[in-house]
Write an enzyme that holds these catalytic residues in place. Structure first.
Site: not given
Ligand code: 13P
Ligand code: G3H
Ligand code: ZN
Length: 349
Positions: A50, A83-84, A105, A142, A223-225
């Site tokens: 991230s 990520d994101h 994102d 996304e 995501h969020g899995s």
């Molecule tokens: P979790 O918080 O469910 O592990 O999701 C992680 C995620 O989607 C990172 O982009």
């Molecule tokens: O997008 C969510 C991931 O769990 C990354 O989290 O931004 O705290 O590193 P973070």
């Molecule tokens: Zn995510």
């Protein structure tokens, strides 16, 4: 093996009918845990960072840790994914650093909190796709907005406020040309996703299936899995933690997703829970210890265990040796020629 693109990993996963876990990292132990799990299960893998992780670990440290992983484990196809990404510039800097895949994102504005309009999302994502594909790098977009807030990122809410509209998903895929598409189906980041085992009223697998029917050739991303397993919660609470009762995404729902076009599954929280529980246990049982290795080693092992379990459950286990890496220079040619064009109207099948 050099770092490969997420696009190649996901194309192969689609051929094989399995999903690929994308695991978040912030430090050396987490990268080592993922690599040990990938080696033990013979899995291709996506390692993702991230914006917060890039800041925490500092870009160059993170990148060189990944190069070390690739050097030590040439038999494992792996991708380094942003990520994101919250803006064109974040994605551009990730590509400059050597990431082989980025997520733009655009569901949120650059502040990472305010839901963007559909048009804003299309424009910024399209711009990233053009820039990344010229360089052979793959792009995840996304559409719809996840719930929750992690490290200041996220719109908040339960995850049901901005569930993906299947018609918009089709238009988005057509107008952006993304390699993969994250959809919002009621999940959220972090440990507190659901207040009981989720059913169809809060986890919208029907929407996912409807999107897959409309976009059968698009790699879907969940995501969020994290599954937020009770045993990992229990270890934390047994050793002085204070997690409130909570439920994550059941593995069988993820597997249903994989049978319906899900190719990338994002997991961070389960790793965090495993690490925290293991460290708490050492601190509680051996308060005299002060060598970080005494608690980082069990923490790394606990994360390896949960990641290896997910690799088996997602079906990627055993597939590391299925293919040879395509260099990103070749991927760039594939994008330029249209061979890798994913737009629903043009995808060469
Ligand atoms: P979790 O918080 O469910 O592990 O999701 C992680 C995620 O989607 C990172 O982009
Ligand atoms: O997008 C969510 C991931 O769990 C990354 O989290 O931004 O705290 O590193 P973070
Ligand atoms: Zn995510």
């Amino acid at each position: 093996m050099p770092l490969v693109t997420a696009r190649q990993l996901l194309d192969e996963a689609a051929k094989g009918g399995y999903g690929v876990g994308a695991f978040n990292v912030n430090n050396m132990e987490q990268i080592q845990a993922i690599m040990a799990a990938a080696v033990a299960t013979k899995s291709p893998v996506i390692v993702q960072a991230s914006r917060g992780a890039r800041t925490y670990a500092e870009d160059r440290y993170l990148y060189h840790l990944m190069l070390a992983a690739a050097e030590l484990h040439p038999e494992i196809p792996m991708s380094l994914h942003q990520d994101h990404g919250n803006s064109f510039d974040t994605c551009k800097s990730a590509i400059a650093l050597g990431f082989t895949s980025v997520m733009m994102d655009g569901s949120l504005r650059e502040d990472g909190k305010t839901p963007a309009t559909f048009e804003e999302n299309v424009q910024v994502t399209r711009r990233v796709v053009e820039y990344a594909h010229e360089r052979g790098v793959s792009v995840e977009g996304e559409i719809g907005v996840l719930g929750g807030v992690e490290d200041g990122h996220g719109a908040g809410g339960s995850g049901l406020e901005h569930v993906t509209d299947p018609d918009q998903a089709v238009e988005f895929a057509e107008r952006t040309g993304v390699d993969s598409l994250a959809i919002a189906i009621g999940t959220s980041h972090g440990a507190y996703k659901f207040s009981k085992k989720p059913d169809g009223s809060v986890l919208k697998m029907d929407i996912l299936i409807a999107i897959h029917k409309r976009l059968p050739h698009t790699h879907l991303v969940m995501h969020g899995s994290s599954s937020v397993p009770k045993d990992l919660q229990d270890v934390i609470n047994q050793y002085g933690g204070r997690l409130k009762p909570t439920w994550g995404v059941p593995i069988e729902e993820i597997q249903l997703g994989i049978r319906n076009g899900v190719r990338k599954i994002n997991v961070d929280t389960d790793s965090r829970l495993a690490i925290t529980g293991a460290i708490r246990k050492v601190f509680a049982e051996s308060p005299e210890k002060f060598d970080p290795r005494d608690y980082l080693k069990p923490a790394r092992e606990a994360m390896q265990k949960v990641v290896a379990a997910r690799m088996t459950q997602f079906g990627q286990a055993g597939h590391a040796g299925d293919y040879t890496p395509t260099p990103i220079s070749e991927m760039a040619k594939g994008y330029a020629s249209g061979k890798l064009d994913t737009r629903p109207s043009r995808a060469a099948r």
